[in-house]
Design a protein around this motif. Structure first.
Motif, PDB file in Angstrom:
ATOM      1  N   TYR A  39       0.914  -1.022   0.215  1.00 27.70           N
ATOM      2  CA  TYR A  39      -0.041   0.014   0.106  1.00 27.70           C
ATOM      3  C   TYR A  39       0.949   1.180  -0.061  1.00 27.70           C
ATOM      4  N   ARG A  40       0.785   2.272  -0.657  1.00 27.25           N
ATOM      5  CA  ARG A  40       1.477   3.246  -0.944  1.00 27.25           C
ATOM      6  C   ARG A  40       0.439   4.635  -1.125  1.00 27.25           C
ATOM      7  N   ILE A  41       0.774   5.801  -0.626  1.00 27.91           N
ATOM      8  CA  ILE A  41       0.223   7.056  -0.941  1.00 27.91           C
ATOM      9  C   ILE A  41       0.806   7.771  -2.092  1.00 27.91           C
ATOM     10  N   PHE A  42       0.069   8.573  -2.937  1.00 27.68           N
ATOM     11  CA  PHE A  42       0.498   9.313  -4.067  1.00 27.68           C
ATOM     12  C   PHE A  42       0.332  10.672  -3.662  1.00 27.68           C
ATOM     13  N   GLU A  43      -0.394  11.125  -2.711  1.00 28.38           N
ATOM     14  CA  GLU A  43      -0.729  12.563  -2.352  1.00 28.38           C
ATOM     15  C   GLU A  43      -0.095  12.729  -0.910  1.00 28.38           C
ATOM     16  N   PRO A  44       0.511  13.704  -0.620  1.00 28.44           N
ATOM     17  CA  PRO A  44       0.936  13.918   0.596  1.00 28.44           C
ATOM     18  C   PRO A  44      -0.023  14.322   1.569  1.00 28.44           C
ATOM     19  N   THR A  45      -0.041  13.860   2.843  1.00 27.51           N
ATOM     20  CA  THR A  45      -0.940  14.047   3.990  1.00 27.51           C
ATOM     21  C   THR A  45      -0.290  15.197   4.801  1.00 27.51           C
ATOM     22  N   LYS A  46      -1.201  15.605   5.821  1.00 27.22           N
ATOM     23  CA  LYS A  46      -0.614  16.717   6.820  1.00 27.22           C
ATOM     24  C   LYS A  46       0.868  16.474   7.333  1.00 27.22           C
ATOM     25  N   THR A  47       1.065  15.264   7.398  1.00 29.27           N
ATOM     26  CA  THR A  47       2.125  14.577   8.183  1.00 29.27           C
ATOM     27  C   THR A  47       3.275  13.968   7.239  1.00 29.27           C
ATOM     28  N   TRP A  48       2.840  13.309   6.085  1.00 28.61           N
ATOM     29  CA  TRP A  48       3.867  12.455   5.514  1.00 28.61           C
ATOM     30  C   TRP A  48       3.755  13.192   3.932  1.00 28.61           C
ATOM     31  N   ASN A  49       5.137  13.257   3.422  1.00 36.64           N
ATOM     32  CA  ASN A  49       5.105  13.167   1.991  1.00 36.64           C
ATOM     33  C   ASN A  49       4.999  11.862   1.353  1.00 36.64           C
ATOM     34  N   ASN A  50       5.485  10.858   1.832  1.00 37.71           N
ATOM     35  CA  ASN A  50       5.367   9.664   1.265  1.00 37.71           C
ATOM     36  C   ASN A  50       4.949   8.572   2.407  1.00 37.71           C
ATOM     37  N   PHE A  51       4.464   7.619   1.989  1.00 36.75           N
ATOM     38  CA  PHE A  51       4.288   6.386   3.073  1.00 36.75           C
ATOM     39  C   PHE A  51       3.844   5.160   2.218  1.00 36.75           C
ATOM     40  N   SER A  52       4.468   4.152   2.688  1.00 36.41           N
ATOM     41  CA  SER A  52       4.042   2.982   1.902  1.00 36.41           C
ATOM     42  C   SER A  52       4.377   1.798   2.997  1.00 36.41           C
ATOM     43  N   ILE A  53       3.588   0.509   2.593  1.00 34.30           N
ATOM     44  CA  ILE A  53       3.929  -0.676   3.416  1.00 34.30           C
ATOM     45  C   ILE A  53       3.868  -1.892   2.660  1.00 34.30           C
ATOM     46  N   TYR A  54       5.078  -2.582   2.634  1.00 33.07           N
ATOM     47  CA  TYR A  54       4.930  -3.846   1.792  1.00 33.07           C
ATOM     48  C   TYR A  54       5.328  -5.007   2.581  1.00 33.07           C
ATOM     49  N   SER A  55       4.568  -5.872   2.445  1.00 30.01           N
ATOM     50  CA  SER A  55       4.427  -7.124   3.338  1.00 30.01           C
ATOM     51  C   SER A  55       4.433  -8.506   2.162  1.00 30.01           C
ATOM     52  N   TRP A  56       5.210  -9.431   2.729  1.00 23.10           N
ATOM     53  CA  TRP A  56       5.516 -10.695   2.036  1.00 23.10           C
ATOM     54  C   TRP A  56       5.353 -12.031   2.783  1.00 23.10           C
ATOM     55  N   LEU A  57       5.009 -13.107   2.119  1.00 23.05           N
ATOM     56  CA  LEU A  57       4.978 -14.320   2.673  1.00 23.05           C
ATOM     57  C   LEU A  57       5.641 -15.382   1.721  1.00 23.05           C
ATOM     58  N   GLN A  58       6.614 -16.183   2.098  1.00 24.08           N
ATOM     59  CA  GLN A  58       7.306 -17.111   1.540  1.00 24.08           C
ATOM     60  C   GLN A  58       7.499 -18.317   1.896  1.00 24.08           C
ATOM     61  N   TYR A  59       7.683 -19.480   0.981  1.00 21.36           N
ATOM     62  CA  TYR A  59       7.486 -20.443   1.430  1.00 21.36           C
ATOM     63  C   TYR A  59       8.710 -21.298   0.262  1.00 21.36           C
ATOM     64  N   GLN A  60       9.920 -21.836   0.954  1.00 22.41           N
ATOM     65  CA  GLN A  60      10.904 -22.486   0.293  1.00 22.41           C
ATOM     66  C   GLN A  60      10.767 -23.941   0.276  1.00 22.41           C
ATOM     67  N   MET A  61      11.242 -24.568  -0.677  1.00 18.57           N
ATOM     68  CA  MET A  61      11.423 -26.121  -0.916  1.00 18.57           C
ATOM     69  C   MET A  61      12.728 -26.237  -1.614  1.00 18.57           C
ATOM     70  N   LEU A  62      13.212 -27.509  -1.439  1.00 22.11           N
ATOM     71  CA  LEU A  62      14.057 -27.900  -2.545  1.00 22.11           C
ATOM     72  C   LEU A  62      13.448 -28.404  -3.834  1.00 22.11           C
ATOM     73  N   PHE A  63      14.302 -28.456  -4.859  1.00 21.53           N
ATOM     74  CA  PHE A  63      13.481 -28.878  -6.209  1.00 21.53           C
ATOM     75  C   PHE A  63      13.639 -30.392  -6.232  1.00 21.53           C
ATOM     76  N   ASP A  64      14.575 -30.806  -5.873  1.00 21.88           N
ATOM     77  CA  ASP A  64      15.029 -32.440  -5.773  1.00 21.88           C
ATOM     78  C   ASP A  64      15.622 -32.835  -4.497  1.00 21.88           C
ATOM     79  N   PRO A  65      14.942 -33.500  -3.662  1.00 15.42           N
ATOM     80  CA  PRO A  65      13.944 -33.983  -3.506  1.00 15.42           C
ATOM     81  C   PRO A  65      12.833 -32.562  -3.090  1.00 15.42           C
TER      82      PRO A  65
END
Length: 808
Positions: free
Chosen positions: A511-537
């Motif tokens: 999520y990010r803003i493109f228009e400044p607020t009273k406090t912030w010029n820019n604000f963004s949140i980035y979140s992730w979920l990762q699941y790792q495995m071996l290819f073989d096995p």
């Protein structure tokens, strides 16, 4: 494949996003304006004006202030495009720090972006700062801005009572365009006010979707110009004197770089007998991990105009001229290596690249390195012998890249490394696609890569692929991704892949803003979920979930905080350094933060830190770090930055050694301190002094009782192995680097550089020594002093031709 086909079809049939674009008609001039920062030339009197700029950062759609208006005029002749800009402002508000080329520093700037193909994907950018310093870059959506490219053009700046004036001459030799009678180019102007970091553009920009090239205006009126003969020479000469441990050596080099326009759109670049003696030093660190340490490219030939060759992440240019690929085979009872080369000499390198009017990009790269040998001594007989550790080697890259729809591309890349004799050869082929719908809302990108190694025991082929689907517009964005590689995938002869045998899944939301607020010029949140495995096995290896929050305040302070949590057991298949084995830990939690104050102020600083621990009652791991970078701008000409960084870790566990068939791990404490200083004094845009210093110190102390790695990933002390049973693994690692440099740009494209460098290094097992005690030990080591002088002179074939024409 059905899913991919459906998504591509949807991208292509999506409705076109349209916007009314500004346009300007350029006049031909019979008398070129003098580039002196005065707009009193006859050529400017009847030129059409580009005006009414609009803010796009931090807020979109805001009209320029009355006292900060921008008025731009353009004219052209048979040789160049000329730009004159009147940038209204209060003189006391104009920031103008003197910096080196391409270093924006704390200055206002004015930029001209030209796209002769008008394809929204291949821009050439020219910036002039209020200090008079230049910057230039080439831009593509896939690679961003490449400031490694350096054109040769002229500019001048004047500060006046109601603002500042820029004049520019951009010779056609800096641009690639077709030989058409009537030309229509993409055009954009940018202006930045550094006091509040706001940016304005001539044609409005919508930051919520699409790349900036989609928002260019249109340049009309160019007629009857022909692409010039793009032939230039950069002859250079260098001299170097090195002293180390009582011995003095010298080296002299003469060579040349050549640029030649094969056609109006394709260019050949060659470096003959290259000289990289003044490349900056690497920030070496103590490496305890299973993967090699990589460094940024410092050699100009390998950083300039390489956007096509970087596609697919198959090209790590530091492979060319790095250390040899093999180590000599010796009789360990009777022989020792007395001289092993640190690098291999590059004999020459050539690259051909360009893009047609229809968006077809073609690139070819070739480099050749010389045969290199190590020296081996028989300690019993005293006999000296040589053994080849890197044969005569040929490095090649071939790229074909088709752009379409002003935002998409498909590519085919091949890299190969051919070594003379019985040494290993390597070949990698990749197919890539990066497709965005015409509304610039959705993107699908992916790759298929095949690697092949020719070894003495036969060929080994590997496979890798990736697929990502992402929403790329608006405040809310999200996507999913899969990357995988089999056990044999290996691109490390010319590229870098730290690991293979993986099958990873990733989802993300932002999520990010493109228009400044009273406090912030820019604000963004980035979140992730990762699941790792071996290819073989097809086995689980780990997971992670986390988020990153970034914000910039109205006072231009930057804040960032991120955290990552790996839940449950994590299986590391790389730390043991043996196929089929893994090391297990669980519940790893880490967090980082940084804060930057407003760099536009005379004094500013950065604060950053973080830590990692295991939420495991059986482990007592705590590893944390902290740093700060105070910087002071004493004047527009002089600035200095000091950086301090420290890491303190206890309870970490990792690979130590192999003992018979056992894999030995140890628990260790590590302390690291890095001190750095960088300073610049710029007399003007053409004369500068710079200082770069770095001292890196790190110690590692292992607990006396070591572990043996079990097949289930756990560790045991039942074998009762102690540090004294193996080679002492404790480390005290210390490096010192200092560069003091003077540069003088005495003519466009021509430069004289004088460099003094000293270097110290020490590594021993005295890991309990403190910082200052270790520093004294470092100063007991022989110091390497280097002084070098290098001159490069730019010669344009067209200038020589014009001189002869005038004389005749």
């Amino acid at each position: 494949m059905k899913l991919i086909t459906l998504l591509i079809t949807l991208c292509i049939i999506t409705n076109v996003y349209s916007q009314e674009k500004k346009s300007i008609t350029i006049n031909r001039t019979s008398q070129a304006p003098k580039i002196d920062g005065n707009l009193d030339d006859e050529a400017w009197k009847n030129a059409e004006e580009a005006k009414d700029f609009t803010q796009f950062r931090p807020e979109m759609g805001v009209a320029e202030k009355e006292h900060q208006k921008t008025i731009v005029k353009l004219v052209y002749d048979d040789n160049a495009i000329y730009v004159g800009a009147y940038l209204y402002d209060k003189p006391e508000d104009i920031m103008k720090q003197f910096t080196s080329r391409d270093n924006f520093g704390q200055s206002d700037f004015f930029g001209v972006i030209l796209n002769p193909n008008n394809d929204a994907q291949n821009d050439t950018e020219f910036f002039v700062f209020s200090s008079g310093t230049q910057a230039d870059a080439v831009f593509t959506p896939s690679n961003g801005e490449d400031f490694g490219w350096n054109g040769v053009w002229d500019s001048s700046v004047q500060i006046v009572a109601d603002g500042w004036i820029v004049e520019m001459k951009i010779p056609y030799a800096n641009l690639r365009f077709s030989n058409q009678e009537i030309q229509t180019w993409g055009l954009q102007f940018h202006r930045r006010f550094r006091t509040d970091n706001s940016q304005y553009s001539w044609n409005p920009i919508d930051r919520t979707k699409g790349n900036f090239g989609l928002y260019h205006g249109v340049l009309n009126g160019i007629q009857n110009i022909s692409p010039p003969t793009r032939l230039s020479f950069y002859p250079f000469a260098s001299a170097l004197v090195r002293t180390f441990d009582g011995e003095t050596t010298d080296d002299y080099s003469v060579g040349m770089d050549v640029k030649y326009g094969i056609t109006e759109n394709f260019t050949l670049d060659a470096t003959l007998i290259p000289d990289f003696s003044q490349a900056g030093f690497d920030n070496v660190r103590l490496n305890l991990g299973p993967f090699e340490q990589t460094f940024s490219e410092q050699r100009q030939f390998f950083t300039e105009g390489v956007d096509l060759f970087n596609k697919g992440d198959l090209f790590y240019s530091r492979r060319i001229g790095s250390s040899p690929s093999t180590y000599p085979e010796i009789d360990e009872d009777n022989e020792e290596v007395i001289d092993y080369p640190n690098n291999v000499k590059v004999l020459n390198a050539v690259k051909i690249s360009g893009r047609s009017k229809k968006g077809l990009g073609i690139g070819f790269f070739n480099a050749i390195t010389e045969k290199t040998s190590a020296t081996i001594k028989n300690v019993t007989t005293g006999e000296i012998r040589k053994e080849i550790v890197e044969p005569f080697t040929n490095y090649n890259i071939m790229v074909v890249d088709q752009q379409f729809n002003k935002n998409s591309s498909i590519s085919l890349i091949n890299t190969s490394v051919l070594r003379e004799g019985g040494f290993r050869d390597a070949n990698v082929t990749a197919a890539l696609f990066d497709i965005t719908d015409k509304a610039n809302k959705w993107n699908v990108d992916g790759s298929v890569k095949l690697s092949s190694l020719q070894l003495q025991d036969g060929p080994k082929t590997g496979f890798s692929s990736s697929l990502e689907i992402e929403k790329v517009s608006g405040k809310y964005r999200f996507g999913i991704e899969n990357t995988q590689a089999d056990k044999n995938f290996n691109i490390n002869d010319l590229g870098v892949n730290f690991r293979n045998n993986y099958n990873n899944f990733n989802s993300f939301f932002s999520y990010r803003i493109f228009e400044p607020t009273k406090t912030w010029n820019n604000f963004s949140i980035y979140s992730w979920l990762q699941y790792q495995m071996l290819f073989d096995p097809n086995t689980y290896t780990g997971n992670s979930v986390g988020f990153d929050i970034y914000a910039q305040s109205k006072k231009l302070w930057d804040y960032d905080f991120n955290t990552n949590f790996s839940i449950g057991k994590q299986h590391d298949y790389f730390e043991p350094r043996k196929d089929g084995y893994f090391f297990t830990f669980k519940n790893e939690f880490s967090a980082n933060y940084y804060m930057n104050t407003n760099y536009a102020k005379k004094f500013a600083t950065s604060l950053y830190g973080g830590g990692v621990t295991l939420l495991d009652p059986e482990r007592d791991l705590l590893y944390y770090w902290f740093g700060f970078d105070p910087r002071m701008r004493f004047s527009d000409k002089f600035n200095i930055t000091y950086s301090f960084y420290t890491e303190i870790g206890t309870g970490s566990r990792g690979f130590v050694d192999n003992l018979d068939d056992a894999i030995i791990f140890g628990q260790r404490d590590q302390n690291t301190v890095t001190n750095s200083i960088s300073g610049n004094y710029n007399f003007n845009p053409f004369h500068a002094l710079s200082l770069t210093f770095r001292n890196y110190w790190s110690t590692v102390t292992y607990d006396d009782l070591l572990f043996t790695l079990n097949e289930d990933g756990t560790l045991t002390t039942e074998d009762n192995i102690h540090v004294t049973d193996i080679d002492n693994p404790n480390i005290n690692f210390n490096t010192w680097n200092l560069d003091f440099r003077y540069t003088w740009q005495f003519a466009p494209g021509s430069q004289l550089t004088a460099l003094y460098r000293n270097t110290l290094f020490n590594a021993n097992s005295e890991s309990t020594s403190g910082y200052f005690e270790s520093l004294n030990t470092l100063f007991d080591q022989p110091i390497e002093h280097v002084f070098s002088l290098r001159m490069v002179y730019f010669i344009d074939y067209n200038n020589i031709k014009n001189i002869f024409r005038k004389n005749s």
